[in-house]
Design an enzyme around this catalytic site. Structure first.
Site, PDB file in Angstrom:
ATOM      1  N   HIS A 555       7.483  -0.753  -4.733  1.00  0.00           N
ATOM      2  CA  HIS A 555       7.772  -1.479  -3.494  1.00  0.00           C
ATOM      3  C   HIS A 555       6.752  -1.139  -2.412  1.00  0.00           C
ATOM      4  O   HIS A 555       6.155  -2.031  -1.798  1.00  0.00           O
ATOM      5  CB  HIS A 555       9.191  -1.132  -3.021  1.00  0.00           C
ATOM      6  CG  HIS A 555       9.586  -1.788  -1.727  1.00  0.00           C
ATOM      7  ND1 HIS A 555      10.384  -2.906  -1.679  1.00  0.00           N
ATOM      8  CD2 HIS A 555       9.293  -1.480  -0.432  1.00  0.00           C
ATOM      9  CE1 HIS A 555      10.549  -3.276  -0.412  1.00  0.00           C
ATOM     10  NE2 HIS A 555       9.897  -2.418   0.369  1.00  0.00           N
ATOM     11  N   GLU A 556       6.570   0.155  -2.169  1.00  0.00           N
ATOM     12  CA  GLU A 556       5.634   0.566  -1.115  1.00  0.00           C
ATOM     13  C   GLU A 556       4.197   0.166  -1.462  1.00  0.00           C
ATOM     14  O   GLU A 556       3.416  -0.206  -0.584  1.00  0.00           O
ATOM     15  CB  GLU A 556       5.718   2.077  -0.873  1.00  0.00           C
ATOM     16  CG  GLU A 556       7.094   2.563  -0.421  1.00  0.00           C
ATOM     17  CD  GLU A 556       7.619   1.837   0.813  1.00  0.00           C
ATOM     18  OE1 GLU A 556       6.800   1.355   1.629  1.00  0.00           O
ATOM     19  OE2 GLU A 556       8.843   1.729   0.965  1.00  0.00           O
ATOM     20  N   HIS A 559       3.415  -3.362  -0.363  1.00  0.00           N
ATOM     21  CA  HIS A 559       2.891  -3.476   1.007  1.00  0.00           C
ATOM     22  C   HIS A 559       1.398  -3.148   1.023  1.00  0.00           C
ATOM     23  O   HIS A 559       0.604  -3.822   1.683  1.00  0.00           O
ATOM     24  CB  HIS A 559       3.624  -2.503   1.930  1.00  0.00           C
ATOM     25  CG  HIS A 559       5.016  -2.922   2.292  1.00  0.00           C
ATOM     26  ND1 HIS A 559       5.304  -4.126   2.881  1.00  0.00           N
ATOM     27  CD2 HIS A 559       6.215  -2.267   2.162  1.00  0.00           C
ATOM     28  CE1 HIS A 559       6.609  -4.218   3.101  1.00  0.00           C
ATOM     29  NE2 HIS A 559       7.175  -3.105   2.670  1.00  0.00           N
ATOM     30  N   HIS A 562      -0.893  -5.832  -0.215  1.00  0.00           N
ATOM     31  CA  HIS A 562      -0.995  -6.901   0.781  1.00  0.00           C
ATOM     32  C   HIS A 562      -2.070  -6.531   1.809  1.00  0.00           C
ATOM     33  O   HIS A 562      -2.901  -7.367   2.190  1.00  0.00           O
ATOM     34  CB  HIS A 562       0.365  -7.088   1.472  1.00  0.00           C
ATOM     35  CG  HIS A 562       0.515  -8.397   2.185  1.00  0.00           C
ATOM     36  ND1 HIS A 562       1.612  -8.715   2.952  1.00  0.00           N
ATOM     37  CD2 HIS A 562      -0.290  -9.487   2.257  1.00  0.00           C
ATOM     38  CE1 HIS A 562       1.475  -9.927   3.453  1.00  0.00           C
ATOM     39  NE2 HIS A 562       0.330 -10.419   3.044  1.00  0.00           N
TER      40      HIS A 562
END
Length: 793
Positions: A555-556, A559, A562
């Site tokens: 999940h992290e 980010h 991105h």
């Protein structure tokens, strides 16, 4: 110019004293430039780099050897290679030099009068924003993560000074007027790129949020209301308290609860007071057999104090008044105006559509629990109890020794290695461990990874602070310490004229873009987690992760990717700087990759034998997730939908309708009575008031829907782009997603990104219904649903 999360209080006199100290420190700015050297990633080294990546996280002896190669370097680098940050005084120099640059840009904007000067305005203001963020973002991170109190204090001073200056800029009418003049001239805007136009619109919105367009008296009222909202909101977020601190039972009535816990709370007269906050009431709801006890605990834990409810109602009234002063009919209209949703009506369409798409799975789950209970109807205080019973039954009958051995295949090093291999397959970029210079990291445990592309170009830096230590915040997080951005030739010349040793990116990572031949500041990212360190007891046992921790890390890193791939020419729209109801999409989508069989095959290997995770074990993991999702996933989803509906109901009330106050308890129960699948008991007086515990009403006012909105989109993209035809490691699917979503950062409307990656032939995008967004597009996303995993995070 910037929308920071919090504002420290500092008096003006102290700021003036700090500024004098900064000015004197600036004269001692570092004279020696530190060259930022990316890892040597020539093609023959790719396999070696891949193996090193695993070992730097899994082997303490290897890491000690790897990290100490530069420990004897004669000169000290600055934190994250920032040339100023070699000592606490460096923060003062950093802020002072940045402030001087800001003032030069402000003067240039205020003096603009020619067509060319107005055409340069969007980029100049973006640079101004970048100069502010350089100090504020990095200082804010260092003051919370660095173990040295002196550095914490210096970083706090730098943060406070630049934050105060930013607030001055946001109320400088000349900047607002000049930008409006530029935007009103077609001869200016016709020369702007789409990104420049978006940045200009963002800045106008920021100015508006600071009430810069209002007459002085109204502006002062706006400031006063904003301060009231901040203070009341902080009190509400930190002041959650139940109406009753405990409920007292006979210890005999707590049968089913862990006897050790009962013994811990039991008093001499066999009375057992159950507190109404913390872990103990949750354990009681899961395990106590007596329904009457569960009911009383449930009601007590969901009834807030009168004082807390009063705080919430004052917060909502102040927000509505603030929105009315700003020209909006409600606070939700104001908060959503720059989001994908745009209006509260559109959010309501999404949420009610989502309720419908989630109803079937909810009925299935509750029917199974009802059958376990028997003839009397299932109540809200029964849910946790029977879910726990089902989970325990499943665990005893289905869970195997195989599942307990799963973490043996998820050492931290193999998971990071897997992320690198996945990024290489999908996007043509990989992670390469790099030695750090003396003083470059804030703790010896921090690993630096360079990101390189297939042409061996250095494109980003990631600092991984993944191990637990005393006083470190335990929550996993992604931080952008420096955004991507083009550096103009004018800035390079200006930097050289100010100081021969100065670096146009303060010594931090840069690279020459091979296509545009422009210098770029590269994204610099920090990932923070709280995993246990590898053992140093001679066993060489690495950090082993649970499946949940693996998903968290993915999940992290979603980010991070991105930020890595969203490299726009302007920092205001780079990477994760996009609409807040679009920002979680890449991270939520990455969770699906974590346990996809094709991705597991890339990395899941036993830490000791290097044996790959077997197909049988992958199936066991999938079966386990499906079973747990079918037990409680849909009801968990419904709980999140209900909270988002309550948030919208509160913040959509027009200010003129609040003249006689607001009854948040009545609104809360109206929402639950209409949409909850479990009954909302109306025979209890006083009625429960759980909304007093909903602290996110302050931080996410009118936008609590964002996470489940992005989950619905991520669920759709996973099914239609990556899962279709087993494309989880397919380069064509990765390129499609990168080119339609990731590379744009915030430089493209989120609806265009979603429509682009799904394609015109996707039934959900028939007639281009997604491109423009709006009510029907929001309904369509609601129809996609959330899956059955339950909301994570």
């Amino acid at each position: 110019m910037l929308r920071p999360l919090r504002r420290p209080w500092t008096c003006h006199k102290c700021l003036q004293l700090q500024f004098r100290a900064f000015e004197s420190a600036a004269s001692s700015a570092p004279r020696t430039p530190f060259e930022y050297v990316p890892a040597n990633n020539s093609a023959p080294q790719k396999k070696s780099d891949d193996e090193t990546l695993r070992r730097v996280f899994d082997s303490q002896p290897f890491w000690r050897d790897f990290s100490q190669r530069t420990a004897t370097a004669p000169k000290r680098a600055g934190l994250v290679q920032n040339q100023y940050l070699t000592s606490p005084d460096g923060f003062r120099a950093f802020a002072s030099v940045s402030l001087q640059k800001c003032q030069a840009v402000v003067a240039k904007v205020l003096q603009a009068s020619t067509l060319e000067e107005y055409r340069a305005m969007a980029r100049n203001l973006d640079r101004l924003s970048d100069l502010l963020c350089r100090v504020i973002d990095l200082s804010d991170f260092i003051r919370t993560i660095h173990p040295d109190p002196q550095l914490q204090e210096a970083a706090t001073q730098a943060y406070a000074l630049m934050f105060e200056y930013m607030n001055v800029l946001n109320t400088t009418t000349g900047l607002h007027d000049q930008l409006n003049t530029a935007m009103a001239n077609p001869e200016v805007t016709s020369h702007w790129t789409e990104g420049e136009m978006i940045v200009a619109q963002i800045l106008i919105k920021d100015f508006s949020n600071s009430a810069i367009h209002m007459p002085p008296a109204e502006r002062q009222r706006f400031v006063n209301l904003s301060n009231d909202v901040s203070q009341i909101g902080s009190d509400f977020m930190n002041g959650a308290e139940p109406a009753r601190s405990q409920v007292v039972f006979s210890a005999n009535n707590l049968q089913g609860m862990d006897p050790l816990v009962v013994r811990q709370i039991k008093r001499w007269n066999n009375k057992a007071p159950v507190p109404t906050m913390g872990i103990i009431p949750r354990l009681a709801l899961r395990s106590v057999r007596d329904e009457a006890v569960r009911k009383e605990v449930y009601l007590a834990t969901r009834t807030s104090s009168t004082r807390q409810i009063h705080r919430l109602e004052r917060l909502l009234m102040k927000r509505a008044e603030l929105a009315q002063l700003s020209g909006y009919s409600s606070f939700a209209n104001m908060a959503l105006s720059d989001k994908m949703a745009k209006t509260p009506e559109a959010v309501s369409n999404f949420l009610t559509s989502l309720v419908s798409s989630n109803q079937g799975p909810v009925r299935e789950e509750l029917l199974q629990l009802q059958q376990m209970k028997g003839s009397s109807s299932l109540q809200p205080w029964d849910h946790a109890y029977y879910v726990h019973k089902r989970v325990m039954e499943y665990s005893q009958s289905r869970r195997s020794r195989q599942l307990s051995a799963i973490p043996e295949f998820f050492s931290l090093g193999t998971v990071i290695q897997g992320l690198s291999r996945l990024f290489d397959r999908l996007y043509g970029v990989r992670l390469v461990p790099q030695e750090t210079s003396l003083g470059e990291t804030w703790h010896p445990d921090v690993r630096r990874l360079d990101v390189v592309d297939e042409s061996e170009q250095h494109i980003a830096v990631v600092y991984c602070d993944l191990f637990t230590r005393p006083s470190k915040h335990p929550n996993p997080a992604h931080f952008t310490l420096r955004c991507s951005r083009e550096i103009s030739a004018e800035e390079i010349a200006e930097c050289a004229s100010m100081n021969q040793s100065a670096h146009p990116n303060d010594g931090m990572a840069t690279a020459m873009d091979p296509h545009t031949k422009t210098l770029r500041q590269l994204p610099t990212i920090a990932l923070v987690c709280d995993f246990q360190e590898p053992r140093a007891d001679g066993t060489d046992r690495p950090t082993l992760l649970s499946e949940h921790s693996v998903r968290t890390l993915f999940h992290e890193m979603g980010h991070a990717v991105h930020s890595i791939l969203g490299q726009t020419p302007l920092q205001s729209i780079s990477g994760t700087r996009c609409a807040t109801d679009f920002a979680e999409l890449p991270s939520v989508l990455m969770e699906s990759f974590a346990t996809a069989p094709e991705v597991l095959a890339l990395y899941a290997r036993h830490w000791k034998t290097d044996e790959p995770l077997s197909h049988e074990m992958m199936c066991s993991m999938a079966l386990d997730r499906t079973a747990h999702g079918s037990i409680y996933g849909a009801v968990e989803n419904e709980a999140q939908i209900l909270m988002a509906l309550v948030d919208q109901a509160y913040h959509s009330i027009p200010a003129n309708a609040l003249a006689n106050g607001i009854d948040t308890t009545d609104i809360y129960h109206r929402v639950f009575s209409r949409h909850s699948s479990l009954p909302d008991p109306d025979d209890v007086r006083p009625r429960t008031s759980w909304q007093g515990f909903f602290g996110h009403l302050y931080g996410y006012g009118a936008t609590y829907y964002s996470y489940i909105f992005d989950r619905a989109i991520a669920n759709k993209l996973w099914q239609d782009v990556f899962q279709s035809g087993n494309a989880a490691v397919d380069r064509a699917a990765g390129e499609r997603y990168k080119n339609e979503v990731l590379r744009w950062g915030g430089g493209r409307n989120g609806w265009q990104c979603v429509a682009g990656v799904l394609g015109n032939d996707n039934p959900s995008n028939a007639d281009g219904r997604l491109v423009e967004g709006g009510d029907e597009a929001m309904r369509e996303v609601g129809r996609w649903g959330l899956g059955r995993d339950g909301v994570s995070g």
